[in-house]
Motif scaffolding. Structure first.
Motif, PDB file in Angstrom:
ATOM      1  N   ILE A 197     -14.457  -1.039  47.329  1.00 34.53           N
ATOM      2  CA  ILE A 197     -14.766  -0.697  46.399  1.00 34.53           C
ATOM      3  C   ILE A 197     -14.000  -0.610  45.031  1.00 34.53           C
ATOM      4  N   ALA A 198     -12.484  -0.665  45.469  1.00 31.57           N
ATOM      5  CA  ALA A 198     -11.284  -0.713  44.234  1.00 31.57           C
ATOM      6  C   ALA A 198     -11.879  -2.762  44.398  1.00 31.57           C
ATOM      7  N   HIS A 199     -11.997  -3.430  45.495  1.00 30.40           N
ATOM      8  CA  HIS A 199     -13.164  -5.360  45.308  1.00 30.40           C
ATOM      9  C   HIS A 199     -13.891  -5.031  44.439  1.00 30.40           C
ATOM     10  N   LEU A 200     -14.765  -4.034  44.570  1.00 31.26           N
ATOM     11  CA  LEU A 200     -15.616  -4.569  43.596  1.00 31.26           C
ATOM     12  C   LEU A 200     -16.070  -3.581  42.289  1.00 31.26           C
ATOM     13  N   ALA A 201     -14.789  -2.670  42.333  1.00 28.89           N
ATOM     14  CA  ALA A 201     -15.101  -2.611  40.722  1.00 28.89           C
ATOM     15  C   ALA A 201     -13.884  -3.846  40.513  1.00 28.89           C
ATOM     16  N   ALA A 202     -12.891  -4.406  40.606  1.00 31.84           N
ATOM     17  CA  ALA A 202     -12.581  -5.384  40.213  1.00 31.84           C
ATOM     18  C   ALA A 202     -13.818  -6.539  39.745  1.00 31.84           C
ATOM     19  N   MET A 203     -14.292  -6.785  40.874  1.00 28.80           N
ATOM     20  CA  MET A 203     -14.935  -7.951  40.294  1.00 28.80           C
ATOM     21  C   MET A 203     -16.533  -7.841  39.227  1.00 28.80           C
ATOM     22  N   SER A 204     -17.468  -6.123  39.311  1.00 28.57           N
ATOM     23  CA  SER A 204     -17.618  -5.858  37.862  1.00 28.57           C
ATOM     24  C   SER A 204     -16.916  -6.029  36.967  1.00 28.57           C
ATOM     25  N   LYS A 205     -15.967  -5.919  36.828  1.00 27.79           N
ATOM     26  CA  LYS A 205     -15.151  -5.606  35.614  1.00 27.79           C
ATOM     27  C   LYS A 205     -15.236  -7.205  34.891  1.00 27.79           C
ATOM     28  N   ALA A 206     -14.124  -7.910  35.920  1.00 25.37           N
ATOM     29  CA  ALA A 206     -14.812  -9.558  35.761  1.00 25.37           C
ATOM     30  C   ALA A 206     -16.070 -10.134  35.379  1.00 25.37           C
ATOM     31  N   GLY A 207     -17.593  -9.161  35.236  1.00 27.70           N
ATOM     32  CA  GLY A 207     -18.398  -9.539  35.354  1.00 27.70           C
ATOM     33  C   GLY A 207     -18.928  -9.624  34.258  1.00 27.70           C
ATOM     34  N   SER A 208     -18.123  -8.967  33.675  1.00 34.10           N
ATOM     35  CA  SER A 208     -18.847  -7.637  32.200  1.00 34.10           C
ATOM     36  C   SER A 208     -18.332  -8.298  31.350  1.00 34.10           C
TER      37      SER A 208
END
Length: 423
Positions: free
Chosen positions: A412-423
């Motif tokens: 979940i921490a990894h996906l949160a970082a991916m989501s933030k990077a892609g936003s």
């Protein structure tokens, strides 16, 4: 004690005490030694003999045992350890801890210790939600006590359900390992998952405002009214991911196949049986910002399930089962044009060539990330630990073997970082 890590395990008087026997065994498997104190109420549920047999040394019960006081003593008992663990932590034990009472061996050891304390609450939902328990829990938070659980679900009392079930042994074990590692707060996936009184296990909410859709468990594809095609998935990993996403602030929808574990707290859970039912539930839950397909969906189903039980006939050949392919839920969602989630994550359970097959699956399914693991004779399916590889288009990240709750937290921490990077 000879082990490099040790805990003093205080077993309270609740029906969940039987789970502590499994916890002792798992601690030993991880090289963590345990000394045990069994309260008088705890003796109503498990015996000192059972506890001592699993722990490998005597179980302590009596504050005024002259031999123990001369030989070990409650002071030394509470300090010759790395961590004190209370499981189940009953309303009575929690109240004693919060008010500093010391009228038996358990409460005296807790008051005399200079080591960290982890508790696993377990009680009736109304007791858990009572203002007195809320006040006591808030005080323990101020005192720096770590908390794991409680979970929500059916109670021992007929017709009772809600928050109050003691965390499962694997969850407590993961919390113990975090505490022994010196962490001051438990990871969101295994910390407090109830109503969060006083901010227990609170912290950053990296997925606040996000909608997360997760699938978990197996599917059952009927052959006839009593038989079905399935697999060994327990749903533990998918459910842990749902709990971690909720703890990270997301609005979570979990589509679960048939499992025997409780629904995660704070999560909307939709129960299904077959792959086609799972696809329908997934599509009805869209749109979502992140979709994680952790379910082990059966690849095939019987073309026509028999309306009645197939009977074995003497001398007759086994019935031929015509199989057809089930819908590919991951590929279907990844290919959507209008409401495709920004992040689509698949799982790949393989028995060989794990990373190569995961890379091929990533390209074939059109998803953004594959979480791959080796399930060939490792006990992963149905077990409590996992070793995963995060496979993306340009990278492979391999994690060490971890409790599934910790895998969920990290993912979940990894996906949160991916989501933030892609936003």
């Amino acid at each position: 004690m000879s082990a490099s890590r040790s805990v003093l395990l205080i077993i309270g008087g609740g029906i969940a005490a039987y789970k502590v026997l499994e916890l002792i065994r798992r601690l030993k498997d991880r090289g963590i030694a345990s000394r045990c104190i069994l309260t008088k109420a705890g003796e109503e549920f498990v015996t000192p003999l059972a506890v001592s047999s699993l722990a490998g040394e005597r179980c302590f019960t009596d504050l005024f045992s002259l031999t123990d006081e001369a030989d070990i003593g409650h002071i030394a008992l509470s300090r010759s350890t790395d961590l004190l663990v209370v499981a189940p932590a009953t309303a009575d034990l929690i109240a004693k801890m919060a008010t500093g009472l010391a009228n038996d061996l358990a409460s005296t050891a807790l008051l005399a210790t200079d080591k960290r304390i982890l508790i696993a609450p377990a009680m009736n939902p109304r007791m858990w939600e009572h203002p007195a328990t809320r006040r006591n829990m808030a005080q323990l938070e101020k005192d720096g006590v770590l908390v794991i659980g409680p979970n929500s679900g059916a109670m021992a009392e007929r017709g009772e359900s809600g928050p109050g079930r003691m965390a499962e042994p694997n969850e407590i074990l993961a919390a113990i390992e975090q505490a022994l590692a010196g962490e001051t707060r438990l990871s969101p996936a295994i910390g407090f998952l109830g109503r969060n009184p006083g901010g227990l296990a609170s912290g950053p909410k990296p997925l606040a405002g996000k909608r997360v859709l997760i699938t978990s468990g197996p599917t059952h594809e009927p052959i006839d009214p009593v038989r079905y095609i399935a697999n060994r998935s327990s749903g533990k990993q998918g459910h842990a991911i749902a709990a971690a996403a909720a703890a990270a602030g997301a609005s979570v929808t979990l589509v679960s196949g048939p499992v025997t574990i409780p629904d995660p707290a704070g999560v909307e859970t939709i129960h299904v049986e077959s792959a086609r039912e799972m696809l329908a539930a997934v599509e009805s839950a869209l749109p979502a910002d992140i979709a994680i397909f952790a379910a082990a969906v059966a690849d095939w189903r019987v073309a026509e399930a028999a309306p009645g039980k197939l009977k074995k006939q003497a001398g007759a050949e086994a019935p031929a089962l015509a199989l057809v392919e089930n819908p590919d839920i991951l590929a279907t969602v990844a290919a959507r044009e209008i409401d495709r989630p920004a992040l689509v994550v698949g799982f790949a359970a393989e028995t060989d060539n794990v990373i190569d097959y995961a890379r091929a699956k990533l390209a074939r399914k059109g998803c953004d990330l594959i979480v791959a693991n080796d399930v060939g004779g490792t006990g992963v399916m149905g077990g409590d630990a996992n070793t995963v590889h995060l496979v993306s288009a340009d990278n492979v990240e391999t994690w060490p073997t971890l409790p599934k709750s910790e895998v969920a937290t990290r993912l979940i921490a990894h996906l949160a970082a991916m989501s933030k990077a892609g936003s």
